[in-house]
Design an enzyme around this catalytic site. Structure first.
Site, PDB file in Angstrom:
ATOM      1  N   CYS A 180       0.852  -1.196   0.000  1.00 36.89           N
ATOM      2  CA  CYS A 180       0.000   0.000   0.000  1.00 36.89           C
ATOM      3  C   CYS A 180       0.886   1.242   0.000  1.00 36.89           C
ATOM      4  O   CYS A 180       0.603   2.242  -0.657  1.00 36.89           O
ATOM      5  CB  CYS A 180      -0.886   0.050   1.247  1.00 36.89           C
ATOM      6  SG  CYS A 180      -1.853  -1.426   1.551  1.00 36.89           S
ATOM      7  N   HIS A 193       0.913   5.087  -1.529  1.00 38.85           N
ATOM      8  CA  HIS A 193       0.199   5.922  -0.561  1.00 38.85           C
ATOM      9  C   HIS A 193       1.031   6.269   0.658  1.00 38.85           C
ATOM     10  O   HIS A 193       0.483   6.489   1.737  1.00 38.85           O
ATOM     11  CB  HIS A 193      -1.097   5.232  -0.139  1.00 38.85           C
ATOM     12  CG  HIS A 193      -2.083   5.086  -1.256  1.00 38.85           C
ATOM     13  ND1 HIS A 193      -2.746   6.161  -1.795  1.00 38.85           N
ATOM     14  CD2 HIS A 193      -2.499   4.006  -1.953  1.00 38.85           C
ATOM     15  CE1 HIS A 193      -3.542   5.736  -2.770  1.00 38.85           C
ATOM     16  NE2 HIS A 193      -3.406   4.434  -2.894  1.00 38.85           N
ATOM     17  N   ARG A 213     -13.420  -1.280  -1.797  1.00 39.81           N
ATOM     18  CA  ARG A 213     -12.272  -0.464  -2.197  1.00 39.81           C
ATOM     19  C   ARG A 213     -10.958  -1.174  -1.871  1.00 39.81           C
ATOM     20  O   ARG A 213     -10.048  -1.233  -2.690  1.00 39.81           O
ATOM     21  CB  ARG A 213     -12.324   0.904  -1.492  1.00 39.81           C
ATOM     22  CG  ARG A 213     -11.252   1.859  -1.989  1.00 39.81           C
ATOM     23  CD  ARG A 213     -11.560   2.240  -3.430  1.00 39.81           C
ATOM     24  NE  ARG A 213     -10.403   2.748  -4.165  1.00 39.81           N
ATOM     25  CZ  ARG A 213      -9.508   1.991  -4.795  1.00 39.81           C
ATOM     26  NH1 ARG A 213      -9.583   0.670  -4.753  1.00 39.81           N
ATOM     27  NH2 ARG A 213      -8.526   2.538  -5.473  1.00 39.81           N
ATOM     28  N   CYS A 262      -7.866  -2.831  -4.024  1.00 29.78           N
ATOM     29  CA  CYS A 262      -6.445  -2.464  -3.896  1.00 29.78           C
ATOM     30  C   CYS A 262      -5.575  -3.717  -3.998  1.00 29.78           C
ATOM     31  O   CYS A 262      -4.517  -3.696  -4.610  1.00 29.78           O
ATOM     32  CB  CYS A 262      -6.177  -1.784  -2.552  1.00 29.78           C
ATOM     33  SG  CYS A 262      -6.835  -0.120  -2.429  1.00 29.78           S
TER      34      CYS A 262
END
Lengths: 272, 215
Positions: free
Chosen positions: A181, A185, A229, A233
């Site tokens: 992630c 991000h 969501r 991912c």
């Protein structure tokens, strides 16, 4: 009011359809068009229709036990909806688990209405022409936290553990692209193609991301929940598919909501 | 005077020590890391075939990068860089620069490799380098990302010497040979791109005729 909202929604749809062609030709305009679309829909998000549907489903007597969800305890007491979404995930004594809005909702549909978990979660996300009750209910529940700050301090030891486990997953690299992630991000001011990326390790970034979910996704023509969501991912990371309501997803949500705590909810949002 | 010096030394030590101790950031998950790994692994659908599940395995580089939040101490980073440099393989004919037109196509393709049951890629879907997701390359493509540095004029600035060609090839094949824990995938190591495909992307970066080096 309802009619007016519907009208704005329909007009907004036309605006989108008109802009879609030019967006293909001029990729760089996508971000601008999306901003305009957001403005056009400021009082008429397509998700509003789903919110109304969710409100109906909440109070309708359904399932083998012919019961409504009005006694469902989302963490603030039976039937208390105002601000409930904003304080999830949290630890629930009755299940001895940290649960997010979706796992708690499913728990209520099973215990109060008598559905089986398999029945309830069969259509956990919508497909073209096939709406999802869960999406409608979560949209309704989410909107009941509008104007209230996200509040997941994760002070209970089980919540604190879940947040740390979410942090672990956030930085965990694997797969044929070496993704985590954090790759996309974990920094400020970056974008992938033209899509701006939030830094989810800061309150500002996590807050900006979390406050608008559930959200209407223009590219998908559907409302997505946070489970949807995050499971996507993992698809984008080229990983296998997690179970719906998996602990790893709840853990990521706990980590993100904890980081976002203090940010005022503004849902349903409109995303790319 | 001596006393003053001694006192100053003690004060500096007191000020620096906690700063040094703070510098070592705790690994993600802290004492729950082991539990978290177990929980993560148990979170996937039983229907995922075994060969999909191997995508969750971590090699030493992945594990170490996670532990240091992609910011390893230099000594650890150097070790990983050596480890990764040793994995690089070259095309059989030894030619490291291919066809920039093929490379241009590969740089734009972002599909391929998605698995799962909701929106998987159809079997056999071409996998690209997806370079534009993170890098600016040809001037005419405006939809580029900024996670990586701009590579516009890559060859124009650096020339097309053997060293530059080899560097570009090696970097794409295994980015971690140069900067451990970079965000960039290791395209060759994972067989995401074939050595031949990598030579095409090298050409896209370096060939004077490539749009990367025009405009």
């Amino acid at each position: 009011m309802m009619f007016q909202r519907l009208l704005v929604t329909l007009v907004g749809g036309a605006v989108l359809a008109a802009s879609a062609g030019s967006a293909l030709a001029q990729d760089s305009k996508v971000a601008d068009e999306l901003a305009k679309y957001r403005d056009a829909l400021a009082d008429g998000n397509p998700a509003d229709l789903l919110e109304v549907k969710g409100e109906g489903l909440w109070s309708e007597k359904r399932g083998p036990k012919n019961a409504s969800l009005e006694q469902c305890d989302l963490g603030l007491g039976p039937g208390k909806l105002e601000g409930a979404y904003a304080q999830l995930p949290k630890y629930f004594k009755d299940t001895n688990k940290v649960m997010d809005v979706e796992s708690r909702l499913v728990h209520c549909m099973v215990t109060l209405q008598g559905f089986t978990q398999a029945d309830v979660t069969k259509q956990w996300y919508s497909k073209p022409g096939k709406e999802s009750d869960i999406e409608a209910l979560v949209t309704f529940i989410g909107a009941k936290s509008n104007g209230m700050p996200i509040n997941v301090p994760a002070t209970h030891p089980e919540e604190a553990k879940m947040a740390r486990m979410g942090e672990y997953i956030f930085y965990r690299r694997s797969g044929p692209q070496d993704f985590s992630c954090s790759i996309c991000h974990g920094q400020e001011g970056k974008r992938i193609r033209l899509q701006d990326l939030g830094n989810l390790t800061t309150k500002e970034g996590a807050g900006f991301a979390m406050k608008t979910w559930p959200s209407y996704r223009v590219s998908q023509g559907a409302v997505w929940t946070m489970q949807r969501r995050l499971i996507d991912c993992m698809r984008q990371a080229r990983w296998p598919e997690p179970n719906y309501l998996a602990d790893s997803i709840v853990a990521l949500e706990t980590y993100l909501q904890k980081t976002a705590t203090g940010t005022v909810m503004d849902t349903p949002g409109i995303e790319r | 005077m001596n006393l003053k010096h001694a006192l100053f030394g003690v004060l500096v030590a007191a000020a620096v020590m906690p700063a040094l101790a703070q510098k070592a950031v705790e690994a993600p998950g802290g004492k729950f890391a082991k539990d978290a790994e177990q929980m993560f692994r148990a979170s996937f659908k039983a229907e995922n075939p075994k060969y999909w599940m191997t995508r969750l395995d971590q090699d030493e580089t992945m594990k170490t990068c996670q532990q240091y939040r992609d910011n390893p101490p230099r000594k650890v980073g150097e070790k990983l860089e050596k480890l990764n440099a040793a994995t690089i393989r070259y095309p059989v004919d030894g030619k490291l620069i291919g066809d920039w037109k093929e490379g241009e196509k590969l740089a734009a393709v972002g599909t391929g490799g998605h698995i799962g049951f909701i929106q998987p890629d159809p079997p056999g879907r071409v996998r690209g380098g997806n370079c534009y997701a993170c890098h600016e390359l040809a001037k005419k493509e405006l939809a580029y990302g900024t996670i990586g540095p701009s590579l516009h004029h890559f060859g124009k600035v650096r020339g097309n010497s053997e060293d530059i060609i080899k560097y570009a090839y090696d970097k794409i094949y295994n980015s971690n040979a140069f900067s451990a824990c970079t965000n960039m995938p290791r395209f060759g190591l994972h067989n995401w791109l074939t050595p031949e495909q990598i030579t095409h992307i090298v050409a896209f970066l370096i060939d004077p005729e490539s749009p990367v080096n025009k405009d």
